[in-house]
Motif scaffolding. Structure first.
Motif, mmCIF file in Angstrom:
data_model
loop_
_atom_site.group_PDB
_atom_site.id
_atom_site.type_symbol
_atom_site.label_atom_id
_atom_site.label_comp_id
_atom_site.label_asym_id
_atom_site.label_seq_id
_atom_site.Cartn_x
_atom_site.Cartn_y
_atom_site.Cartn_z
ATOM 1 N N VAL A 271 1.858 1.015 7.217
ATOM 2 C CA VAL A 271 2.827 0.329 6.359
ATOM 3 C C VAL A 271 3.535 -0.793 7.133
ATOM 4 N N GLU A 272 3.749 -0.583 8.427
ATOM 5 C CA GLU A 272 4.347 -1.668 9.235
ATOM 6 C C GLU A 272 3.421 -2.888 9.267
ATOM 7 N N GLN A 273 2.104 -2.635 9.255
ATOM 8 C CA GLN A 273 1.142 -3.748 9.294
ATOM 9 C C GLN A 273 0.900 -4.381 7.921
ATOM 10 N N HIS A 274 0.846 -3.540 6.885
ATOM 11 C CA HIS A 274 0.382 -4.025 5.576
ATOM 12 C C HIS A 274 1.438 -3.987 4.478
ATOM 13 N N GLY A 275 2.615 -3.426 4.766
ATOM 14 C CA GLY A 275 3.633 -3.268 3.731
ATOM 15 C C GLY A 275 3.353 -2.036 2.890
ATOM 16 N N GLY A 276 4.297 -1.700 2.003
ATOM 17 C CA GLY A 276 4.112 -0.530 1.140
ATOM 18 C C GLY A 276 5.123 0.547 1.465
ATOM 19 N N GLU A 277 4.835 1.773 1.002
ATOM 20 C CA GLU A 277 5.780 2.856 1.289
ATOM 21 C C GLU A 277 5.071 4.168 1.557
ATOM 22 N N VAL A 278 5.774 5.024 2.281
ATOM 23 C CA VAL A 278 5.216 6.315 2.684
ATOM 24 C C VAL A 278 5.981 7.430 1.975
ATOM 25 N N THR A 279 5.230 8.289 1.276
ATOM 26 C CA THR A 279 5.827 9.468 0.641
ATOM 27 C C THR A 279 5.301 10.714 1.339
ATOM 28 N N VAL A 280 6.202 11.550 1.822
ATOM 29 C CA VAL A 280 5.746 12.799 2.448
ATOM 30 C C VAL A 280 5.806 13.921 1.423
ATOM 31 N N ILE B 166 -6.909 -0.351 8.082
ATOM 32 C CA ILE B 166 -7.181 -0.776 6.705
ATOM 33 C C ILE B 166 -7.566 -2.248 6.752
ATOM 34 N N ASP B 167 -8.655 -2.572 6.043
ATOM 35 C CA ASP B 167 -9.122 -3.947 5.968
ATOM 36 C C ASP B 167 -9.341 -4.240 4.477
ATOM 37 N N GLY B 168 -8.373 -4.898 3.847
ATOM 38 C CA GLY B 168 -8.456 -5.115 2.393
ATOM 39 C C GLY B 168 -8.414 -3.797 1.652
ATOM 40 N N MET C 64 0.841 -1.193 0.000
ATOM 41 C CA MET C 64 0.000 0.000 0.000
ATOM 42 C C MET C 64 0.884 1.254 0.000
ATOM 43 N N ASN C 65 0.586 2.166 -0.922
ATOM 44 C CA ASN C 65 1.382 3.397 -0.991
ATOM 45 C C ASN C 65 0.588 4.556 -0.377
ATOM 46 N N ILE C 66 1.219 5.211 0.555
ATOM 47 C CA ILE C 66 0.527 6.292 1.282
ATOM 48 C C ILE C 66 1.277 7.603 1.083
ATOM 49 N N ALA C 67 0.534 8.650 0.727
ATOM 50 C CA ALA C 67 1.120 10.007 0.693
ATOM 51 C C ALA C 67 0.652 10.737 1.941
ATOM 52 N N VAL C 68 1.587 11.346 2.657
ATOM 53 C CA VAL C 68 1.228 12.138 3.844
ATOM 54 C C VAL C 68 1.589 13.590 3.591
ATOM 55 N N LEU C 69 0.613 14.467 3.771
ATOM 56 C CA LEU C 69 0.891 15.896 3.587
ATOM 57 C C LEU C 69 1.427 16.472 4.874
ATOM 58 N N ILE C 70 2.563 17.143 4.767
ATOM 59 C CA ILE C 70 3.091 17.798 5.959
ATOM 60 C C ILE C 70 3.335 19.268 5.626
ATOM 61 N N LYS C 71 2.932 20.118 6.532
ATOM 62 C CA LYS C 71 3.134 21.554 6.334
ATOM 63 C C LYS C 71 4.160 22.035 7.350
ATOM 64 N N GLN C 72 5.120 22.822 6.881
ATOM 65 C CA GLN C 72 6.053 23.443 7.823
ATOM 66 C C GLN C 72 5.415 24.736 8.309
ATOM 67 N N ALA D 9 -14.644 3.819 4.041
ATOM 68 C CA ALA D 9 -14.517 4.318 2.663
ATOM 69 C C ALA D 9 -13.680 3.311 1.894
ATOM 70 N N THR D 10 -13.849 3.316 0.590
ATOM 71 C CA THR D 10 -13.090 2.386 -0.244
ATOM 72 C C THR D 10 -11.840 3.077 -0.769
ATOM 73 N N LEU D 11 -10.731 2.363 -0.720
ATOM 74 C CA LEU D 11 -9.474 2.912 -1.261
ATOM 75 C C LEU D 11 -9.574 3.013 -2.789
ATOM 76 N N PRO D 12 -8.913 3.965 -3.401
ATOM 77 C CA PRO D 12 -8.105 5.033 -2.797
ATOM 78 C C PRO D 12 -8.991 6.088 -2.138
ATOM 79 N N ALA D 13 -8.479 6.650 -1.042
ATOM 80 C CA ALA D 13 -9.266 7.608 -0.264
ATOM 81 C C ALA D 13 -8.341 8.633 0.386
ATOM 82 N N LEU D 14 -8.957 9.676 0.931
ATOM 83 C CA LEU D 14 -8.209 10.699 1.683
ATOM 84 C C LEU D 14 -8.747 10.739 3.108
ATOM 85 N N VAL D 15 -7.823 10.753 4.056
ATOM 86 C CA VAL D 15 -8.201 10.780 5.469
ATOM 87 C C VAL D 15 -7.503 11.965 6.129
#
Ligand SMILES: Cc1cc2nc3c(=O)[nH]c(=O)nc-3n(C[C@H](O)[C@@H](O)[C@H](O)COP(=O)(O)OP(=O)(O)OC[C@H]3O[C@@H](n4cnc5c(N)ncnc54)[C@H](O)[C@@H]3O)c2cc1C
Length: 257
Positions: free
Chosen positions: A50-59, A149-151, A1-9, A169-175
C-alpha cells in the motif's frame, strides 16, 4: 488497491500450550495470546504494497473477544481498519468452518488481494488459505517469500524444496506468506494512539449467514490427546580413545550416515 490480511491470535509459542480435557480444544486462557508471527509478516507485506501503490489494509480475524488485542496491534502497525468475526457459536470451529466464516467476512469487503500466513503456529493445518481461495473463487499463490504487484499482476517467489519458483497470478488473488518474506515493523507510540480510533467491525454467525458452525458441527474431531512423553536422555559416548569409532557406529546404526 485494497488488501485484506488474515491474522490469527494464537497462544504465545513461549508459553506451554495445553488442550482442554472436556473437548480437546485448545485452552486459549492457559497461555498469553499474541498475533501469530507469520500473520504479522502478512500485515507488513500489505503495508509495504500500500505504501508503494496506495489503497488500504483491512485486517480480519476470527476468534474470541480478546482477539481484538491482536487487531489493535495490526492497526497500530498501520492497517486502516479491522473486521472481528466472533460468536460463541463459532467456538471450536475446525479449518473448514473457519474458512467458511472468514470467506463470508471477506465477502463483505471489496478487496483486490487477500494475504494470509502459510500455516498458523497453533492449529497448523496449513489448509485455511487454500480453502479460502476455493470458497472465494480466487487464484492462490502459496508459500511466498517475496511479493510485488505489477498492474493487475501479482509476482511472487514461491518457496519449494531446494529453491524457489517465480509465479504470477492475476488480481484479485490470495497469497499466503512464509516467515522468509520480511521482518514486521514494531508499532510506535503514534501508531498505538492512532489505532484506538480506527474502526473495528464485529460480525457474528447471523451477520454472515453461517450455519453448522462450532465444535458440535465440526467435520474434524479430536477424540483423544496425551501429553508429549518427556525427552529420553541420549546415549553417552565416553572418549577412551575410541570415541570417534563409537560415534560413527552409533550414527550408522541409526542410518544417519
Ligand atoms: C487439537 C486442536 C485443537 C484446536 N482447538 C481449537 C480451538 O479450541 N479453537 C479454535 O479456534 N481453533 C482450534 N483449533 C484450530 C482449528 O483446527 C482451526 O479452526 C483453526 O482455527 C484454523 O486452522 P489452522 O489454525 O490450522 O490454520 P492454518 O491453515 O494453519 O492457518 C494459515 C493461515 O490462515 C489464517 N487463519 C487461520 N485461522 C484463522 C483465524 N481464526 N482468523 C484469522 N485468520 C486465520 C492465518 O493467516 C493463518 O496464518 C484446533 C486445532 C487442533 C489441531
Amino acid at each position: 488497491m485494497n488488501i485484506a490480511v488474515l491474522i490469527k491470535q494464537v497462544p504465545d509459542t513461549w508459553s506451554e500450550r495445553v488442550l482442554k480435557d472436556a473437548d480437546w480444544t485448545l485452552d486459549r486462557d492457559a497461555a498469553d495470546a499474541v498475533i501469530d508471527e507469520i500473520d504479522a509478516r502478512g500485515v507488513e507485506a500489505a503495508l509495504q504494497l500500500v505504501e508503494q501503490h496506495g489503497g488500504e489494509v483491512t485486517v480480519v480475524t476470527m476468534g474470541p473477544d480478546r482477539a481484538t488485542e491482536s487487531l489493535r496491534k495490526a492497526l497500530a502497525m498501520g492497517a486502516d481498519k479491522a473486521v472481528h468475526v466472533t460468536d460463541d457459536g463459532l467456538a471450536g470451529s475446525d479449518a473448514l468452518q473457519t474458512s467458511a466464516a472468514l470467506a463470508a467476512a471477506i465477502g463483505t469487503l471489496s478487496v483486490d488481494l487477500v494475504i494470509t500466513g502459510n500455516e498458523s503456529t497453533d492449529g497448523r493445518t496449513g489448509s485455511v488459505p487454500s480453502m479460502l481461495a476455493e470458497r472465494l473463487g480466487l487464484p492462490q499463490v502459496t508459500s511466498v517469500r517475496s511479493l510485488e504487484i505489477d498492474g493487475t499482476t501479482v509476482r511472487a517467489e514461491r518457496v519449494r524444496d531446494g529453491g524457489y519458483s517465480e509465479v504470477t497470478a492475476t488480481l484479485p488473488a490470495l497469497v499466503s506468506v512464509t516467515e522468509k518474506i520480511n521482518e514486521p515493523r514494531y508499532p510506535g507510540f503514534k501508531g498505538i494512539m492512532a489505532a484506538k480510533k480506527k474502526p473495528v467491525t464485529v460480525l457474528g454467525i447471523a451477520d454472515l449467514g453461517l450455519d453448522a458452525a462450532g465444535l458440535a458441527n465440526a467435520a474434524t474431531v479430536v477424540l483423544d490427546a496425551a501429553p508429549r512423553p518427556p525427552k529420553q536422555s541420549g546415549e553417552k559416548v565416553t572418549d577412551d580413545g575410541t570415541g570417534g569409532t563409537q560415534a560413527t557406529e552409533f550414527l550408522a546404526a541409526a542410518r544417519l550416515i
